[in-house]
Design a protein around this motif. Structure first.
Motif, PDB file in Angstrom:
ATOM      1  N   GLY A   1     -10.290  -2.747 -20.375  1.00 30.45           N
ATOM      2  CA  GLY A   1      -9.919  -4.150 -20.252  1.00 30.45           C
ATOM      3  C   GLY A   1      -9.073  -4.428 -19.034  1.00 30.45           C
ATOM      4  N   GLY A   2      -8.680  -3.367 -18.303  1.00 30.23           N
ATOM      5  CA  GLY A   2      -7.878  -3.541 -17.097  1.00 30.23           C
ATOM      6  C   GLY A   2      -6.528  -4.164 -17.377  1.00 30.23           C
ATOM      7  N   THR A   3      -5.922  -3.828 -18.525  1.00 33.51           N
ATOM      8  CA  THR A   3      -4.646  -4.421 -18.903  1.00 33.51           C
ATOM      9  C   THR A   3      -3.690  -3.342 -19.406  1.00 33.51           C
ATOM     10  N   LYS A   4      -2.407  -3.649 -19.358  1.00 32.77           N
ATOM     11  CA  LYS A   4      -1.384  -2.711 -19.809  1.00 32.77           C
ATOM     12  C   LYS A   4      -0.840  -3.086 -21.185  1.00 32.77           C
TER      13      LYS A   4
ATOM     14  N   GLU B   1      -8.963  -6.415  -3.798  1.00 35.24           N
ATOM     15  CA  GLU B   1     -10.285  -5.854  -3.506  1.00 35.24           C
ATOM     16  C   GLU B   1     -10.520  -4.551  -4.250  1.00 35.24           C
ATOM     17  N   HIS B   2      -9.492  -3.711  -4.314  1.00 32.19           N
ATOM     18  CA  HIS B   2      -9.657  -2.388  -4.917  1.00 32.19           C
ATOM     19  C   HIS B   2      -9.178  -2.325  -6.364  1.00 32.19           C
ATOM     20  N   GLY B   3      -8.612  -3.426  -6.864  1.00 32.54           N
ATOM     21  CA  GLY B   3      -8.165  -3.436  -8.250  1.00 32.54           C
ATOM     22  C   GLY B   3      -7.076  -2.427  -8.531  1.00 32.54           C
ATOM     23  N   ILE B   4      -6.140  -2.271  -7.590  1.00 32.01           N
ATOM     24  CA  ILE B   4      -5.076  -1.282  -7.728  1.00 32.01           C
ATOM     25  C   ILE B   4      -3.719  -1.978  -7.786  1.00 32.01           C
ATOM     26  N   SER B   5      -2.684  -1.202  -8.093  1.00 30.95           N
ATOM     27  CA  SER B   5      -1.367  -1.808  -8.290  1.00 30.95           C
ATOM     28  C   SER B   5      -0.345  -1.376  -7.251  1.00 30.95           C
ATOM     29  N   ARG B   6      -0.712  -0.415  -6.376  1.00 34.27           N
ATOM     30  CA  ARG B   6       0.279   0.078  -5.425  1.00 34.27           C
ATOM     31  C   ARG B   6      -0.396   0.587  -4.156  1.00 34.27           C
ATOM     32  N   LEU B   7       0.348   0.529  -3.059  1.00 29.40           N
ATOM     33  CA  LEU B   7      -0.157   0.964  -1.756  1.00 29.40           C
ATOM     34  C   LEU B   7       0.893   1.836  -1.076  1.00 29.40           C
ATOM     35  N   PRO B   8       0.634   3.136  -0.901  1.00 34.51           N
ATOM     36  CA  PRO B   8       1.546   3.959  -0.105  1.00 34.51           C
ATOM     37  C   PRO B   8       1.587   3.440   1.335  1.00 34.51           C
ATOM     38  N   VAL B   9       2.770   3.453   1.919  1.00 39.16           N
ATOM     39  CA  VAL B   9       2.959   2.954   3.279  1.00 39.16           C
ATOM     40  C   VAL B   9       3.173   4.142   4.212  1.00 39.16           C
ATOM     41  N   LEU B  10       2.425   4.167   5.323  1.00 42.29           N
ATOM     42  CA  LEU B  10       2.516   5.261   6.286  1.00 42.29           C
ATOM     43  C   LEU B  10       3.180   4.780   7.569  1.00 42.29           C
TER      44      LEU B  10
ATOM     45  N   ASP C   1      -8.712   9.662  -3.672  1.00 39.80           N
ATOM     46  CA  ASP C   1      -9.132   8.620  -2.731  1.00 39.80           C
ATOM     47  C   ASP C   1      -8.088   7.502  -2.777  1.00 39.80           C
ATOM     48  N   VAL C   2      -7.177   7.492  -1.804  1.00 42.37           N
ATOM     49  CA  VAL C   2      -6.031   6.589  -1.853  1.00 42.37           C
ATOM     50  C   VAL C   2      -6.130   5.523  -0.763  1.00 42.37           C
ATOM     51  N   VAL C   3      -5.881   4.282  -1.137  1.00 48.92           N
ATOM     52  CA  VAL C   3      -5.823   3.175  -0.167  1.00 48.92           C
ATOM     53  C   VAL C   3      -4.380   3.092   0.336  1.00 48.92           C
ATOM     54  N   THR C   4      -4.186   3.193   1.632  1.00 46.85           N
ATOM     55  CA  THR C   4      -2.845   3.149   2.218  1.00 46.85           C
ATOM     56  C   THR C   4      -2.744   2.002   3.212  1.00 46.85           C
ATOM     57  N   VAL C   5      -1.518   1.662   3.588  1.00 46.94           N
ATOM     58  CA  VAL C   5      -1.271   0.656   4.623  1.00 46.94           C
ATOM     59  C   VAL C   5      -0.249   1.201   5.612  1.00 46.94           C
ATOM     60  N   ARG C   6      -0.177   0.556   6.768  1.00 45.44           N
ATOM     61  CA  ARG C   6       0.833   0.905   7.775  1.00 45.44           C
ATOM     62  C   ARG C   6       2.064   0.022   7.590  1.00 45.44           C
ATOM     63  N   GLU C   7       3.148   0.410   8.189  1.00 48.45           N
ATOM     64  CA  GLU C   7       4.400  -0.335   8.040  1.00 48.45           C
ATOM     65  C   GLU C   7       4.295  -1.767   8.553  1.00 48.45           C
ATOM     66  N   ASP C   8       3.415  -2.012   9.550  1.00 47.77           N
ATOM     67  CA  ASP C   8       3.299  -3.358  10.107  1.00 47.77           C
ATOM     68  C   ASP C   8       2.220  -4.200   9.423  1.00 47.77           C
ATOM     69  N   THR C   9       1.566  -3.652   8.389  1.00 48.25           N
ATOM     70  CA  THR C   9       0.618  -4.454   7.605  1.00 48.25           C
ATOM     71  C   THR C   9       1.374  -5.599   6.947  1.00 48.25           C
ATOM     72  N   ASN C  10       0.829  -6.811   7.009  1.00 54.37           N
ATOM     73  CA  ASN C  10       1.577  -7.919   6.408  1.00 54.37           C
ATOM     74  C   ASN C  10       1.268  -8.065   4.916  1.00 54.37           C
ATOM     75  N   VAL C  11       2.108  -8.819   4.238  1.00 50.87           N
ATOM     76  CA  VAL C  11       2.004  -8.978   2.786  1.00 50.87           C
ATOM     77  C   VAL C  11       0.659  -9.581   2.397  1.00 50.87           C
ATOM     78  N   GLY C  12       0.167 -10.540   3.178  1.00 53.66           N
ATOM     79  CA  GLY C  12      -1.123 -11.152   2.879  1.00 53.66           C
ATOM     80  C   GLY C  12      -2.249 -10.127   2.873  1.00 53.66           C
ATOM     81  N   GLN C  13      -2.239  -9.228   3.871  1.00 55.61           N
ATOM     82  CA  GLN C  13      -3.258  -8.178   3.924  1.00 55.61           C
ATOM     83  C   GLN C  13      -3.115  -7.227   2.740  1.00 55.61           C
ATOM     84  N   ALA C  14      -1.877  -6.935   2.359  1.00 55.24           N
ATOM     85  CA  ALA C  14      -1.630  -6.045   1.217  1.00 55.24           C
ATOM     86  C   ALA C  14      -2.180  -6.658  -0.070  1.00 55.24           C
TER      87      ALA C  14
END
Length: 380
Positions: free
Chosen positions: A89-92, A150-159, A131-144
Motif C-alpha cells: 500500500g506504500g504506507t507506514k 519519480e522514484h517513490g523514495i523517502s530520502r536522498l544521500p547528498v554527495l 541501486d541508490v538515487v543520490t544528489v549533489r550539494e548544489d541540487t535544489n529542493v525543487g529537483q529533490a
C-alpha cells in the motif's frame, strides 16, 4: 503472531473538512506516520507525509482532497500479512478494525519493535538496496522533490564534489522547509515564497553527518538504531570507506523481508497494486519467472514490483512507471520503464530486467572464467 498487542488505539485524526494548513502543522508538531481522516467520526481515509511533498497545494484546501485509502487490517491479522499490506500500500500506517469499527492504527515501527528479536538471523547484505538515487550539494529542493516523487523514495544521500557522502535530505526535511516558510509568508507573498524555497540548495537543509551501516551488521542492530533515533533508513557503506555509498537500507526493506516466503513459486510483492488494470499478480509472477529461468543458476529469493502513476494520460489511460527488482543468490537485478497502463509499463520494465539478468549472467561467467584461469596459472 497477530497484531492485537501491536496496534494502538491512540492516533491523530482530522475531519474531512479540516484545512490542509492545519494538517501540515500537525505533521510538524506531532510527526505522526500518518493522519486518520474521519467523516462524522467514521473512518474515511489517511493522509501521509509523502502526500504533503506538494508545495502547490493551497493551505485552504480541504483534507478530503488529499486523503487516500489505506489497506484495512483486523486486530487478529497475522503480522507478516500486515507487513505485506503496508509495503504494497506504500504506507507506514494502516487503520485497524474490530467488529467492523475503526479501533486504532498499526505502524511499521510497532511491527519492527515486535519482531526485533527475530532479526538477528539477517545481515544488512541480505536485504539492502544497492541501486541508490543520490544528489549533489548544489541540487535544489525543487529537483529533490521531483526525484523523491519519480522514484517513490523517502530520502536522498547528498554527495560532495568528490563524490563522497556529505549529508542526507529526506521527505520529512522538505515538509519541514515548506511548512516553516509557508507560515512566514502572507497570502500575497505565497507564490514568490514557494519559488524561493524550491530554489534552495539541499546543502542548506540536509542532515549531516549521516547515519551509516555496513553489509555485515545484523539487521537487528541496524533496525534498533533506526528506531532509537527515529531514522527511516541508513546509508550502507563499504567497511573500508565510510564516505562511499554502496546502498541503502530502510524500514520498508525490513518489512519486505518479513514477507519473504519459501513457497514453491516466486514470492512477488507489488507496491500500488491498485494500479493494476488488465494484468494480474499471477501474470506478473509468471512473466518474471520466465525471465529468471533463462539463467538456471540464479535463484530468485524475492521480487518487488512497484507501480507509480503520473498525471499524464492518453485517452484516459494514465502514464505508469514500473520498477522491478530481483534479489537473487547472484546479486540484485532491476529494470524500469514507462507506458500507458500498468501492463504496458510492466512490459517495458521486464524487457530491461531481462537484459540486466543476461548481463548478470555474463558477468558471473566472466568471473568463473577468471577464477579458472588464475587457478591454472597457479598450477604453473
Amino acid at each position: 503472531m497477530d497484531i492485537s498487542d501491536i496496534a494502538t488505539s491512540e492516533y491523530v485524526a482530522v475531519d474531512v473538512d479540516e484545512r490542509l494548513g492545519k494538517v501540515r502543522s500537525l505533521f510538524e508538531r506531532d510527526n505522526p506516520k500518518g493522519l486518520i481522516v474521519t467523516d462524522d467520526d467514521e473512518y474515511a481515509g489517511i493522509i501521509t507525509q509523502k502526500q504533503l511533498v506538494r508545495s502547490h497545494v493551497e493551505d485552504n484546501t480541504k483534507a478530503s482532497a488529499m486523503m487516500q485509502s489505506a489497506p484495512r487490517v483486523e486486530r487478529t491479522d497475522d503480522v507478516r500479512e500486515v507487513a505485506r499490506v503496508l509495503v504494497e500500500g506504500g504506507t507506514k500506517v494502516a487503520p485497524v478494525f474490530e467488529a467492523g469499527r475503526l479501533w486504532g492504527i498499526v505502524t511499521e515501527d510497532a511491527i519492527l519493535r515486535a519482531v526485533l528479536e527475530n532479526l538477528d538471523a539477517l545481515t544488512v547484505a541480505d536485504i539492502y538496496t544497492d541501486d541508490v538515487v543520490t544528489v549533489r550539494e548544489d541540487t535544489n529542493v525543487g529537483q529533490a522533490i521531483n526525484l523523491l516523487r519519480e522514484h517513490g523514495i523517502s530520502r536522498l544521500p547528498v554527495l560532495d564534489d568528490d563524490g563522497q557522502l556529505s549529508g542526507m535530505v529526506t521527505r520529512h526535511d522538505i515538509v519541514d522547509i515548506v511548512v516553516r516558510d509557508m507560515d512566514k509568508a502572507t497570502r500575497g507573498e505565497r507564490a514568490g515564497d514557494i519559488e524561493r524555497v524550491l530554489d534552495l540548495p539541499v546543502y542548506d537543509e540536509m542532515s549531516s553527518p549521516v547515519a551509516t551501516t555496513t553489509l555485515d551488521e545484523s539487521v537487528r542492530d541496524a533496525v534498533e538504531r533506526m528506531l532509537d533515533n527515529d531514522y527511516a533508513g541508513l546509508v550502507v557503506t563499504p567497511e573500508e570507506d565510510d564516505g562511499a555509498v554502496a546502498g541503502i537500507i530502510t524500514k520498508t526493506d525490513v518489512l519486505r523481508a518479513l514477507t519473504f516466503t519459501e513457497e514453491e513459486h516466486m514470492d512477488v510483492q507489488i507496491t500500488n497494486i491498485k494500479l493494476l488494470d488488465t494484468i494480474s499478480r499471477e501474470d506478473i509472477r509468471q512473466r518474471i519467472e520466465r525471465v529468471a529461468d533463462k539463467y538456471k543458476k540464479m535463484q530468485v529469493q524475492h521480487c518487488h514490483v512497484r507501480f507509480h502513476e503520473h498525471k499524464e494520460k492518453l485517452r484516459g489511460t494514465p502514464l505508469i512507471r514500473c520498477q522491478i527488482r530481483l534479489r537473487t543468490n547472484k546479486g540484485q537485478a532491476a529494470g524500469s520503464g514507462e507506458g500507458y497502463g500498468a501492463d504496458s509499463a510492466f512490459g517495458v520494465a521486464l524487457d530491461k530486467l531481462e537484459r540486466n539478468v543476461l548481463e548478470l549472467k555474463d558477468v558471473q561467467a566472466d568471473e568463473e572464467y577468471r577464477g579458472q584461469l588464475l587457478r591454472k596459472l597457479g598450477e604453473l
